[in-house]
Design a protein around this motif. Structure first.
Motif: not given
Lengths: 77, 221
Positions: A64-65, B142-145, B150-153, B156-158
Motif C-alpha cells: 500500500v505504501s 499526516f496529509k491527506p488524512f 504510516i505510509m508517509n513514514l 520517507e525511509v524508502a
C-alpha cells in the motif's frame, strides 16, 4: 503550417531524461517500500513470535505504501 | 576469474571499518571539482571561453532544469544541487581511469551513495522546516488524512535507500561489466563500454540530482 501555441508548449516542456528519472524513482521506491516492510515483518515475527501475521501485515503495508508513493510521484508536476 | 571491482582496501579506525580506496577517491573527486570550479571562476570574462564556457553551459542547463522542477525559488537550493551533480558526475568517471591502483569510483561503495542520499533527505527536511516551520513539517506527514502517516513514514525511509541503491547499483554494475569485458576481449569492446559508461555516469548524476530537486519542490515552494 505552424502548430497551435498550446501544443508547442506542451511538446517543448517534455523532457525525456526527467521523465525517465521520475519513472525509475517511482518503480524503485515501490520495490524498496515492499522490501523494507517485508524485512520489518520478518523481524517482528522473530521478536514477538507472531509468524506469519507480522509478515502478512507488513507486506500489505509495504504494498500500500509503495502504491501510495507511486501515486504521489505521478501527481507531482 | 577473480573480480577486483566491489572489493575494498579496508582499515580500522576508532573500532570502525573504513574503506581506504573510497576515502582516497572521494578526496580526489572533491579536489577535481574544486579545481574545475576555481578554473572556471577565476578571471571571468564577459564573453566566456574554455573551462568557463563549458562550466557556464552546464550550470545554466542544470539551473533551467531546477527551475522547472522546483519553481522560482530554486536559487535557495541551487548550490546544493550543483555541488551534488558535479561531485557525483566526477565520482562516477573516476572508476574508468585505466589503472589498477585505488581508482574505484567512490560511488561504487554503498557508504558513499547512502551518505549522499541521507544528506539529501536531511536537506529536504531542513529546507521544509526553514521555509514553513516545524508545525507544517509535522503536519505534512499526516496529509491527506491522519491514517496516511504510516505510509508517509515508510516512504520517507524508502526514499534515501532508493536514491542510494540506484546510483550504487548502476556504477558497480558498469565497473564489473568493464572488468569482465576486459578479461574477455582486452581491446575494442572495453573501449566501447568505457564510452557508454561515461554517458551512464552523466545520466546517473543527472537522475540523482533531478530526483532530489523534485523532492525539494515541496520544501522550497
Amino acid at each position: 503550417m505552424e502548430k497551435p501555441r498550446h501544443t508547442r508548449d506542451k511538446q517543448s516542456d517534455f523532457n525525456p531524461l526527467r521523465s525517465a528519472a521520475v519513472a525509475s524513482g517511482a518503480g524503485l521506491t515501490m520495490l524498496t517500500c515492499i522490501g523494507l516492510c517485508v524485512y520489518a515483518g520478518l523481524r517482528c515475527d522473530e521478536y514477538f513470535g507472531t509468524s506469519p501475521w507480522g509478515l502478512v501485515g507488513f507486506s500489505i503495508l509495504g504494498a500500500v505504501s509503495g502504491i501510495w508513493s507511486v501515486i504521489k510521484q505521478m501527481l507531482r508536476k | 576469474m577473480h573480480l577486483h571491482t566491489g572489493t575494498h582496501v579496508v582499515t580500522e579506525l576508532f573500532g570502525m571499518q573504513v574503506n581506504l580506496d573510497t576515502i582516497f577517491t572521494t578526496w580526489l573527486a572533491a579536489i577535481i571539482v574544486i579545481l574545475v570550479t576555481l578554473a572556471a571562476t577565476r578571471g571571468r570574462a564577459m564573453v566566456p571561453s574554455g573551462v568557463q564556457n563549458a562550466v557556464e553551459m552546464l550550470v545554466e542547463a542544470l539551473c533551467n532544469q531546477f527551475q522547472d522542477n522546483i519553481g522560482h525559488k530554486y536559487r535557495q537550493v541551487a548550490t546544493w544541487l550543483l555541488t551534488l551533480f558535479l561531485f557525483i558526475f566526477t565520482s562516477n568517471q573516476i572508476g574508468l581511469l585505466p589503472t589498477n591502483h585505488l581508482t574505484a569510483s567512490p560511488t561504487n561503495d554503498v557508504n558513499t551513495t547512502l551518505g549522499l542520499a541521507i544528506a539529501s533527505s536531511l536537506a529536504i527536511h531542513f529546507y521544509f522546516i526553514k521555509n514553513k516551520g516545524v508545525g507544517h513539517w509535522l503536519g505534512h506527514f499526516f496529509k491527506p488524512f491522519s491514517v496516511f502517516v504510516i505510509m508517509n513514514l515508510v516512504e520517507e525511509v524508502a526514499r534515501p535507500i532508493t536514491l542510494a541503491m540506484r546510483l550504487f547499483g548502476n556504477i558497480l554494475a558498469g565497473e564489473i561489466l568493464l572488468e569482465v569485458l576486459y578479461a574477455l576481449a582486452p581491446w575494442l569492446v572495453p573501449m566501447i563500454w568505457i564510452g557508454f559508461s561515461l554517458f551512464v555516469g552523466a545520466v546517473q548524476a543527472y537522475i540523482f540530482t533531478t530526483l532530489v530537486s523534485i523532492y525539494l519542490k515541496e520544501s522550497v515552494e
